[in-house]
Design a protein around this motif. Structure first.
Motif, PDB file in Angstrom:
ATOM      1  N   ASN A 178      33.850  34.411  30.325  1.00  0.00           N
ATOM      2  CA  ASN A 178      33.702  33.237  30.287  1.00  0.00           C
ATOM      3  C   ASN A 178      33.731  32.953  31.665  1.00  0.00           C
ATOM      4  O   ASN A 178      32.785  31.746  32.159  1.00  0.00           O
ATOM      5  CB  ASN A 178      34.755  33.190  29.569  1.00  0.00           C
ATOM      6  N   LEU A 179      34.679  32.912  32.323  1.00  0.00           N
ATOM      7  CA  LEU A 179      34.938  32.042  33.663  1.00  0.00           C
ATOM      8  C   LEU A 179      33.971  32.783  35.122  1.00  0.00           C
ATOM      9  O   LEU A 179      33.268  31.607  35.920  1.00  0.00           O
ATOM     10  CB  LEU A 179      36.066  33.204  34.740  1.00  0.00           C
ATOM     11  N   PHE A 180      33.684  33.857  34.189  1.00  0.00           N
ATOM     12  CA  PHE A 180      32.083  34.471  35.776  1.00  0.00           C
ATOM     13  C   PHE A 180      31.005  34.135  34.962  1.00  0.00           C
ATOM     14  O   PHE A 180      30.420  33.383  36.113  1.00  0.00           O
ATOM     15  CB  PHE A 180      32.181  35.666  35.627  1.00  0.00           C
ATOM     16  N   ASN A 181      30.527  33.491  34.029  1.00  0.00           N
ATOM     17  CA  ASN A 181      29.671  33.101  33.249  1.00  0.00           C
ATOM     18  C   ASN A 181      29.257  31.366  34.302  1.00  0.00           C
ATOM     19  O   ASN A 181      28.157  31.274  34.304  1.00  0.00           O
ATOM     20  CB  ASN A 181      29.311  33.356  31.605  1.00  0.00           C
TER      21      ASN A 181
ATOM     22  N   GLY B  82      38.566  35.094  41.675  1.00  0.00           N
ATOM     23  CA  GLY B  82      38.913  35.286  41.808  1.00  0.00           C
ATOM     24  C   GLY B  82      40.386  36.164  41.047  1.00  0.00           C
ATOM     25  O   GLY B  82      40.017  35.818  40.130  1.00  0.00           O
ATOM     26  N   VAL B  83      40.384  37.111  41.816  1.00  0.00           N
ATOM     27  CA  VAL B  83      41.334  38.003  40.452  1.00  0.00           C
ATOM     28  C   VAL B  83      42.818  36.984  40.705  1.00  0.00           C
ATOM     29  O   VAL B  83      44.132  36.955  39.530  1.00  0.00           O
ATOM     30  CB  VAL B  83      42.342  39.584  41.387  1.00  0.00           C
ATOM     31  N   ASP B  84      43.567  36.235  41.026  1.00  0.00           N
ATOM     32  CA  ASP B  84      44.584  35.790  40.986  1.00  0.00           C
ATOM     33  C   ASP B  84      44.250  34.513  40.710  1.00  0.00           C
ATOM     34  O   ASP B  84      44.900  33.935  39.844  1.00  0.00           O
ATOM     35  CB  ASP B  84      44.762  34.917  42.436  1.00  0.00           C
ATOM     36  N   ARG B  85      42.908  34.021  40.350  1.00  0.00           N
ATOM     37  CA  ARG B  85      42.347  33.019  39.271  1.00  0.00           C
ATOM     38  C   ARG B  85      42.471  33.258  37.861  1.00  0.00           C
ATOM     39  O   ARG B  85      42.779  32.356  37.051  1.00  0.00           O
ATOM     40  CB  ARG B  85      41.441  31.990  39.600  1.00  0.00           C
ATOM     41  N   ILE B  86      42.435  34.960  37.544  1.00  0.00           N
ATOM     42  CA  ILE B  86      42.556  35.069  36.287  1.00  0.00           C
ATOM     43  C   ILE B  86      44.247  35.483  36.016  1.00  0.00           C
ATOM     44  O   ILE B  86      44.542  35.015  35.243  1.00  0.00           O
ATOM     45  CB  ILE B  86      41.898  36.669  37.006  1.00  0.00           C
ATOM     46  N   ILE B  87      44.836  35.665  36.677  1.00  0.00           N
ATOM     47  CA  ILE B  87      45.723  36.182  36.230  1.00  0.00           C
ATOM     48  C   ILE B  87      47.243  35.153  36.220  1.00  0.00           C
ATOM     49  O   ILE B  87      47.142  34.694  34.767  1.00  0.00           O
ATOM     50  CB  ILE B  87      46.698  37.064  37.649  1.00  0.00           C
TER      51      ILE B  87
ATOM     52  N   SER C 109      41.015  47.168  39.998  1.00  0.00           N
ATOM     53  CA  SER C 109      40.359  46.278  40.353  1.00  0.00           C
ATOM     54  C   SER C 109      39.647  45.247  40.510  1.00  0.00           C
ATOM     55  O   SER C 109      39.430  45.082  38.856  1.00  0.00           O
ATOM     56  CB  SER C 109      39.243  47.210  41.854  1.00  0.00           C
ATOM     57  N   LYS C 110      38.968  44.314  40.977  1.00  0.00           N
ATOM     58  CA  LYS C 110      38.120  42.827  40.508  1.00  0.00           C
ATOM     59  C   LYS C 110      36.709  43.878  39.972  1.00  0.00           C
ATOM     60  O   LYS C 110      36.044  43.354  38.796  1.00  0.00           O
ATOM     61  CB  LYS C 110      37.712  42.244  41.509  1.00  0.00           C
ATOM     62  N   GLU C 111      36.204  44.726  41.012  1.00  0.00           N
ATOM     63  CA  GLU C 111      34.694  44.852  40.549  1.00  0.00           C
ATOM     64  C   GLU C 111      35.098  46.032  39.559  1.00  0.00           C
ATOM     65  O   GLU C 111      34.157  45.753  38.559  1.00  0.00           O
ATOM     66  CB  GLU C 111      34.501  46.313  41.908  1.00  0.00           C
TER      67      GLU C 111
END
Length: 189
Positions: A25-28, A36-41, A57-59
């Motif tokens: 959802n965030l990527f969309n 970034g990973v920090d935001r997702i975490i 990894s993010k990838e």
């Protein structure tokens, strides 16, 4: 479903699926580079070590998001092709078109990947490219039912119409033009 991206025999926990869904959802909404990973975490309230245990990894997370979207789309298209046996080919193509131009649908993230990931995350980019190749083959097989001389290029034009419609939706200039273009294309086949 995720065997190619996750390590073999790794069980996917409901927590990992929740992080995956939230990340999609965030990527969309914001794009791959803006999230970034920090935001997702932070927003999923998962520990950094847990995140990296799930996704490495993010990838890898992006790859999983795209694989999920690709698998979802493939299943929906298979259902359109098989469950709608009484529908004519034009109706099936229209359903496939509508499935792909839905900005809240699974194609939107794959569409973004084409523009954002080629150099940054080439493995994830290839997932989107491979889906598009698969879709073109599916479209061609339907077009062949309408016209025995339908080509791969005809199917690619259908995908270009889809992509152009998505771009117009993103620009907020959606109108009758896309439907007219699709109707014209279907009439010419």
């Amino acid at each position: 479903m995720f065997s190619g991206v996750f390590m073999p025999n790794l069980q996917i926990s409901s927590r990992a699926l929740s992080v995956l869904d939230y990340s999609r959802n965030l990527f969309n909404l914001y794009g791959f580079q803006q999230v970034g990973v920090d935001r997702i975490i932070r927003e999923t309230n998962v520990a950094k070590a847990t995140f990296y245990r799930y996704f490495q990894s993010k990838e890898k997370l992006i790859e999983l998001c795209l694989v999920f979207q690709k698998d979802t789309l493939k299943e929906k298209i298979r259902r359109i092709r098989t469950c709608c046996r009484h529908s004519n080919v034009v109706d099936k193509l229209r359903k496939i078109y509508l499935l792909h131009v839905d900005l809240n649908g699974p194609y939107h993230l794959l569409f973004k990947a084409i523009f954002e990931l080629e150099k940054l995350y080439p493995k994830a980019y290839r997932i989107a490219v491979e889906y598009r190749k698969w879709l073109i083959r599916q479209i061609r097989s339907l077009l062949l039912r309408m016209k025995s001389t339908a080509t791969i290029e005809d199917a690619a034009i259908f995908l270009f119409i889809v992509d152009g419609s998505v771009l117009e939706l993103l620009r907020m200039n959606w109108g009758e033009r896309q439907d007219s273009l699709l109707d014209y294309f279907l009439m010419m086949i």
